[in-house]
Design a protein around this motif. Structure first.
Motif, PDB file in Angstrom:
ATOM      1  N   GLY A  16       0.837  -1.190   0.000  1.00 39.12           N
ATOM      2  CA  GLY A  16       0.000   0.000   0.000  1.00 39.12           C
ATOM      3  C   GLY A  16       0.872   1.239   0.000  1.00 39.12           C
ATOM      4  O   GLY A  16       2.081   1.164   0.219  1.00 39.12           O
ATOM      5  N   ILE A  17       0.251   2.381  -0.255  1.00 38.22           N
ATOM      6  CA  ILE A  17       0.980   3.650  -0.346  1.00 38.22           C
ATOM      7  C   ILE A  17       0.284   4.682   0.523  1.00 38.22           C
ATOM      8  O   ILE A  17      -0.940   4.804   0.504  1.00 38.22           O
ATOM      9  N   GLU A  63       8.147  16.325 -16.203  1.00 38.55           N
ATOM     10  CA  GLU A  63       8.270  14.866 -16.156  1.00 38.55           C
ATOM     11  C   GLU A  63       8.056  14.303 -14.756  1.00 38.55           C
ATOM     12  O   GLU A  63       7.809  13.104 -14.610  1.00 38.55           O
ATOM     13  N   ALA A  64       8.173  15.122 -13.743  1.00 38.39           N
ATOM     14  CA  ALA A  64       7.989  14.678 -12.361  1.00 38.39           C
ATOM     15  C   ALA A  64       6.517  14.855 -11.990  1.00 38.39           C
ATOM     16  O   ALA A  64       6.113  15.879 -11.466  1.00 38.39           O
ATOM     17  N   SER A  65       5.724  13.835 -12.294  1.00 36.96           N
ATOM     18  CA  SER A  65       4.283  13.933 -12.151  1.00 36.96           C
ATOM     19  C   SER A  65       3.732  12.816 -11.274  1.00 36.96           C
ATOM     20  O   SER A  65       3.727  11.646 -11.673  1.00 36.96           O
ATOM     21  N   VAL A  70       0.207   7.846 -10.063  1.00 45.37           N
ATOM     22  CA  VAL A  70      -0.950   7.221  -9.408  1.00 45.37           C
ATOM     23  C   VAL A  70      -1.942   6.626 -10.411  1.00 45.37           C
ATOM     24  O   VAL A  70      -2.695   5.732 -10.060  1.00 45.37           O
ATOM     25  N   LYS A  71      -1.931   7.090 -11.637  1.00 49.00           N
ATOM     26  CA  LYS A  71      -2.810   6.491 -12.657  1.00 49.00           C
ATOM     27  C   LYS A  71      -2.493   5.014 -12.852  1.00 49.00           C
ATOM     28  O   LYS A  71      -3.383   4.213 -13.106  1.00 49.00           O
ATOM     29  N   ARG A  72      -1.222   4.660 -12.728  1.00 48.88           N
ATOM     30  CA  ARG A  72      -0.793   3.268 -12.923  1.00 48.88           C
ATOM     31  C   ARG A  72      -0.854   2.458 -11.631  1.00 48.88           C
ATOM     32  O   ARG A  72      -0.590   1.263 -11.630  1.00 48.88           O
ATOM     33  N   ASN A  73      -1.204   3.093 -10.539  1.00 48.84           N
ATOM     34  CA  ASN A  73      -1.213   2.433  -9.238  1.00 48.84           C
ATOM     35  C   ASN A  73      -2.250   1.311  -9.170  1.00 48.84           C
ATOM     36  O   ASN A  73      -3.378   1.462  -9.622  1.00 48.84           O
ATOM     37  N   LYS A  74      -1.865   0.207  -8.572  1.00 52.95           N
ATOM     38  CA  LYS A  74      -2.779  -0.912  -8.344  1.00 52.95           C
ATOM     39  C   LYS A  74      -2.887  -1.215  -6.842  1.00 52.95           C
ATOM     40  O   LYS A  74      -3.665  -2.063  -6.438  1.00 52.95           O
ATOM     41  N   GLN A  75      -2.098  -0.528  -6.026  1.00 51.05           N
ATOM     42  CA  GLN A  75      -2.081  -0.736  -4.580  1.00 51.05           C
ATOM     43  C   GLN A  75      -3.125   0.154  -3.903  1.00 51.05           C
ATOM     44  O   GLN A  75      -3.596   1.129  -4.469  1.00 51.05           O
ATOM     45  N   SER A  76      -3.428  -0.189  -2.645  1.00 51.47           N
ATOM     46  CA  SER A  76      -4.277   0.692  -1.827  1.00 51.47           C
ATOM     47  C   SER A  76      -3.531   2.001  -1.629  1.00 51.47           C
ATOM     48  O   SER A  76      -2.324   2.010  -1.417  1.00 51.47           O
ATOM     49  N   LEU A  77      -4.258   3.114  -1.698  1.00 48.06           N
ATOM     50  CA  LEU A  77      -3.652   4.435  -1.570  1.00 48.06           C
ATOM     51  C   LEU A  77      -4.375   5.220  -0.491  1.00 48.06           C
ATOM     52  O   LEU A  77      -5.595   5.362  -0.528  1.00 48.06           O
ATOM     53  N   ALA A  93      -4.625  17.118  -3.630  1.00 49.74           N
ATOM     54  CA  ALA A  93      -4.974  15.806  -3.069  1.00 49.74           C
ATOM     55  C   ALA A  93      -6.216  15.253  -3.750  1.00 49.74           C
ATOM     56  O   ALA A  93      -6.294  14.060  -4.052  1.00 49.74           O
ATOM     57  N   HIS A  94      -7.185  16.117  -4.013  1.00 52.10           N
ATOM     58  CA  HIS A  94      -8.402  15.687  -4.700  1.00 52.10           C
ATOM     59  C   HIS A  94      -8.098  15.234  -6.134  1.00 52.10           C
ATOM     60  O   HIS A  94      -8.685  14.268  -6.618  1.00 52.10           O
ATOM     61  N   GLN A  95      -7.182  15.928  -6.791  1.00 50.87           N
ATOM     62  CA  GLN A  95      -6.797  15.533  -8.152  1.00 50.87           C
ATOM     63  C   GLN A  95      -6.065  14.188  -8.147  1.00 50.87           C
ATOM     64  O   GLN A  95      -6.292  13.349  -9.024  1.00 50.87           O
ATOM     65  N   LEU A  96      -5.191  13.980  -7.160  1.00 50.98           N
ATOM     66  CA  LEU A  96      -4.501  12.700  -7.035  1.00 50.98           C
ATOM     67  C   LEU A  96      -5.500  11.566  -6.805  1.00 50.98           C
ATOM     68  O   LEU A  96      -5.413  10.506  -7.413  1.00 50.98           O
ATOM     69  N   PHE A  97      -6.455  11.813  -5.920  1.00 52.66           N
ATOM     70  CA  PHE A  97      -7.473  10.809  -5.609  1.00 52.66           C
ATOM     71  C   PHE A  97      -8.267  10.443  -6.857  1.00 52.66           C
ATOM     72  O   PHE A  97      -8.482   9.268  -7.162  1.00 52.66           O
ATOM     73  N   ALA A  98      -8.690  11.452  -7.599  1.00 55.13           N
ATOM     74  CA  ALA A  98      -9.491  11.217  -8.802  1.00 55.13           C
ATOM     75  C   ALA A  98      -8.710  10.427  -9.855  1.00 55.13           C
ATOM     76  O   ALA A  98      -9.289   9.580 -10.558  1.00 55.13           O
ATOM     77  N   ALA A  99      -7.425  10.672  -9.957  1.00 62.34           N
ATOM     78  CA  ALA A  99      -6.611  10.017 -10.987  1.00 62.34           C
ATOM     79  C   ALA A  99      -6.142   8.621 -10.592  1.00 62.34           C
ATOM     80  O   ALA A  99      -5.775   7.820 -11.447  1.00 62.34           O
ATOM     81  N   ALA A 100      -6.175   8.315  -9.305  1.00 62.99           N
ATOM     82  CA  ALA A 100      -5.558   7.090  -8.805  1.00 62.99           C
ATOM     83  C   ALA A 100      -6.287   5.828  -9.243  1.00 62.99           C
ATOM     84  O   ALA A 100      -7.517   5.774  -9.276  1.00 62.99           O
TER      85      ALA A 100
END
Length: 107
Positions: A16-17, A63-65, A70-77, A93-100
């Motif tokens: 997890g992350i 490039e540091a995105s 997180v789009k490629r993430n398969k783990q619990s976040l 944080a909301h954008q990260l959540f939406a993209a994860a």
């Protein structure tokens, strides 16, 4: 200058992350800090610094995105981000959540 590491595959030991006040991209975060904390325009300073970083370290700020990671993430976040954060906008944080990808719960 640091070289940004883009992780393609996480080791099997990672289950997890946890992200604490994560930003979307280095460019967006530095732009926010320049404009909101120092009252400086991000252009042209940020673009020139990103170009120099590309030349010296091999990666630009674009490039540091974390969004792309997180789009490629398969783990619990688990994302931790306070509403009063002045360094990293809570909206990131909301954008990260939406993209994860992977398991995620908003709470």
């Amino acid at each position: 200058m640091p070289n940004f590491i883009m992780i393609k595959v996480l080791p099997n030991e990672v289950k997890g992350i946890i992200a604490d006040s994560g930003y979307t991209t280095v460019k967006e975060e530095l732009s926010h800090q320049l404009e909101h904390l120092y009252n400086l325009p991000s252009f042209p300073l940020l673009d020139l610094t990103s170009l120099l970083t590309k030349i010296r370290a091999g990666n630009s700020f674009e490039e540091a995105s974390a969004i792309e990671q997180v789009k490629r993430n398969k783990q619990s976040l688990f994302i931790i981000h306070g509403e009063e954060d002045k360094l990293v906008p809570t909206e990131m944080a909301h954008q990260l959540f939406a993209a994860a990808g992977g398991e995620k719960i908003f709470g």
